[in-house]
Design a protein around this motif. Structure first.
Motif, PDB file in Angstrom:
ATOM      1  N   ALA A 211     -45.316 -23.821 -27.599  1.00  0.00           N
ATOM      2  CA  ALA A 211     -44.606 -22.911 -28.494  1.00  0.00           C
ATOM      3  C   ALA A 211     -43.239 -23.522 -28.779  1.00  0.00           C
ATOM      4  N   ILE A 212     -42.962 -23.773 -30.066  1.00  0.00           N
ATOM      5  CA  ILE A 212     -41.814 -24.586 -30.466  1.00  0.00           C
ATOM      6  C   ILE A 212     -40.801 -23.732 -31.225  1.00  0.00           C
ATOM      7  N   PRO A 213     -39.565 -23.675 -30.751  1.00  0.00           N
ATOM      8  CA  PRO A 213     -38.540 -22.925 -31.471  1.00  0.00           C
ATOM      9  C   PRO A 213     -38.019 -23.693 -32.684  1.00  0.00           C
ATOM     10  N   HIS A 214     -37.413 -22.963 -33.599  1.00  0.00           N
ATOM     11  CA  HIS A 214     -36.810 -23.577 -34.780  1.00  0.00           C
ATOM     12  C   HIS A 214     -35.703 -24.546 -34.345  1.00  0.00           C
ATOM     13  N   GLY A 215     -35.612 -25.671 -35.027  1.00  0.00           N
ATOM     14  CA  GLY A 215     -34.506 -26.592 -34.780  1.00  0.00           C
ATOM     15  C   GLY A 215     -34.863 -27.808 -33.949  1.00  0.00           C
ATOM     16  N   ILE A 216     -36.044 -27.825 -33.339  1.00  0.00           N
ATOM     17  CA  ILE A 216     -36.450 -29.013 -32.580  1.00  0.00           C
ATOM     18  C   ILE A 216     -36.996 -30.061 -33.549  1.00  0.00           C
ATOM     19  N   ASP A 217     -36.453 -31.253 -33.485  1.00  0.00           N
ATOM     20  CA  ASP A 217     -36.865 -32.319 -34.386  1.00  0.00           C
ATOM     21  C   ASP A 217     -38.248 -32.850 -34.017  1.00  0.00           C
ATOM     22  N   VAL A 218     -38.944 -33.352 -35.019  1.00  0.00           N
ATOM     23  CA  VAL A 218     -40.239 -33.967 -34.793  1.00  0.00           C
ATOM     24  C   VAL A 218     -40.109 -35.162 -33.854  1.00  0.00           C
ATOM     25  N   GLU A 219     -38.991 -35.893 -33.954  1.00  0.00           N
ATOM     26  CA  GLU A 219     -38.774 -37.052 -33.087  1.00  0.00           C
ATOM     27  C   GLU A 219     -38.701 -36.639 -31.611  1.00  0.00           C
ATOM     28  N   TYR A 220     -38.127 -35.476 -31.336  1.00  0.00           N
ATOM     29  CA  TYR A 220     -38.087 -34.944 -29.965  1.00  0.00           C
ATOM     30  C   TYR A 220     -39.515 -34.705 -29.474  1.00  0.00           C
ATOM     31  N   LEU A 221     -40.336 -34.091 -30.323  1.00  0.00           N
ATOM     32  CA  LEU A 221     -41.719 -33.803 -29.944  1.00  0.00           C
ATOM     33  C   LEU A 221     -42.526 -35.085 -29.778  1.00  0.00           C
ATOM     34  N   ASP A 222     -42.230 -36.091 -30.607  1.00  0.00           N
ATOM     35  CA  ASP A 222     -42.900 -37.389 -30.456  1.00  0.00           C
ATOM     36  C   ASP A 222     -42.629 -37.971 -29.073  1.00  0.00           C
ATOM     37  N   GLN A 223     -41.382 -37.896 -28.623  1.00  0.00           N
ATOM     38  CA  GLN A 223     -41.027 -38.424 -27.315  1.00  0.00           C
ATOM     39  C   GLN A 223     -41.669 -37.601 -26.192  1.00  0.00           C
ATOM     40  N   LEU A 224     -41.707 -36.284 -26.358  1.00  0.00           N
ATOM     41  CA  LEU A 224     -42.360 -35.429 -25.366  1.00  0.00           C
ATOM     42  C   LEU A 224     -43.829 -35.825 -25.207  1.00  0.00           C
ATOM     43  N   MET A 225     -44.505 -36.031 -26.332  1.00  0.00           N
ATOM     44  CA  MET A 225     -45.918 -36.400 -26.271  1.00  0.00           C
ATOM     45  C   MET A 225     -46.112 -37.821 -25.750  1.00  0.00           C
ATOM     46  N   GLU A 226     -45.118 -38.685 -25.948  1.00  0.00           N
ATOM     47  CA  GLU A 226     -45.213 -40.026 -25.381  1.00  0.00           C
ATOM     48  C   GLU A 226     -45.159 -39.964 -23.862  1.00  0.00           C
ATOM     49  N   GLY A 227     -44.275 -39.141 -23.318  1.00  0.00           N
ATOM     50  CA  GLY A 227     -44.229 -38.967 -21.869  1.00  0.00           C
ATOM     51  C   GLY A 227     -45.530 -38.403 -21.332  1.00  0.00           C
TER      52      GLY A 227
END
Length: 333
Positions: A95-111
């Motif tokens: 569940a993703i709040p407004h304002g989180i960049d796609v690049e942040y999510l890319d790094q999360l999924m990389e981890g």
């Protein structure tokens, strides 16, 4: 009645028994690190799920998205390890709040991917939705274990040696360092790394799961002061734990002395160490520990023994500690 009066486990106890008669034969539901579902003539499936909520389980500006993705999966893999099982697939809902960049999510999924790749663990599905305020991650992991061999909390026996597979208290000290911005020396950096990038003891759990001398097992998520009680309640037994035998890292000792912290309290009540807590047949412990060392190059640390009196007792240098110790982490207390 407020939830704070009964805590998370008191809440679970209010409804868990109502579902017991819905279980299939030889299945096991609420009450252990994983549920167990019979799946074939030669194996069972184990399933676990955990939720990480921003500002409860992590502080977003204190952990990198790469580390958060790793940790979110690691805490679930630790549950599978505690059953002596091998992980075979995961599911992620976010569940993703407004304002989180796609690049942040890319790094999360990389981890998340990096740890998945280590265990050849496919991400098999999940869900994505919007959150009004906080980032929320919910992960489920499926594991596989030889039929009837999963290690249960209820299997401890009187006289067993209580042991752990890793250092205690490092993660709690790392959290203290993070919150208080104490990351300017090698000790703090080491402890923070232990908090943000825990390593589930999968190989250890698989090896221990094959040993008949190993009886009960679970992972250390809330601290042994709390987790030990789960084994004792499930087994109807007690335990004596000797604080001087707890494995404490040199970094934890130095950090605790420098910042006037109680290293034993961090080790028993801090939680999130994600090593394994187990009981081993006393007559076989030395042989089991030696074989474990030979197979994995690591120590099995004896910290106490199982008793018949249904109480958890603490000693330090073999002297009783009056009043016991602080309980481990509880979400609602």
């Amino acid at each position: 009645m407020k939830l704070s009066e009964i805590g998370e486990f008191g809440f679970i106890e209010r409804f868990a028994h109502r579902f017991e008669d819905l279980l299939a034969p030889n299945a096991m539901g609420i009450g252990d690190d994983c549920a167990i579902i019979p799946a074939g003539d030669d194996h069972d499936l184990v399933l676990t799920t955990d939720m990480l909520v921003e500002d409860i389980h992590f502080i977003r500006d204190k952990i990198s998205p790469l580390d958060l993705g790793h940790k979110a999966l690691a805490v679930n893999l630790s549950d599978v390890a505690a059953m002596g099982a091998r992980p075979v697939g995961s599911f992620l809902s976010i569940a993703i709040p407004h304002g989180i960049d796609v690049e942040y999510l890319d790094q999360l999924m990389e981890g998340y991917h990096q740890l998945s790749e280590r265990y050849q663990l496919p991400l098999m599905g999940g869900d994505t939705t919007r959150s009004p305020h906080k980032l929320v991650l919910n992960i489920s992991v499926v594991g596989r274990v030889a039929k009837g061999t999963a290690k249960l909390r209820s299997a401890a026996q009187e006289g067993d040696v209580v042991a752990v597979t890793g250092m205690l208290g490092d993660s709690a000290a790392g959290l203290h360092a993070l919150i208080n911005n104490l990351s300017a020396n090698p000790e703090s950096s080491y402890l923070i790394e232990k908090h943000v990038r825990p390593h589930p003891h999968i190989e250890q759990g698989l090896w221990l799961g094959r040993q008949r001398s190993v009886h009960a097992m679970m992972d250390v998520s809330d601290g042994i002061a709390s987790d030990m009680k789960h084994i004792l309640k499930a087994s109807g037994l007690g335990a004596g734990i000797e604080l001087s035998q707890l494995p404490l890292s040199d970094q934890l000792k130095a950090f605790s002395a420098q910042h006037q912290l109680n290293a034993f309290e961090l080790a028993t009540s801090g939680g999130e160490d994600y090593c394994l807590l187990l009981t081993v047949e006393a007559d076989s412990f030395q042989e089991t520990a030696a074989s474990y060392k030979e197979a994995l190059g690591a120590d099995l640390y004896a910290i106490g023994f199982i008793t018949s009196d249904q109480q958890l007792k603490w000693t330090k240098d073999h002297q009783s500690i009056a009043g016991g110790l602080k309980d481990g982490f509880n979400h609602f207390l």
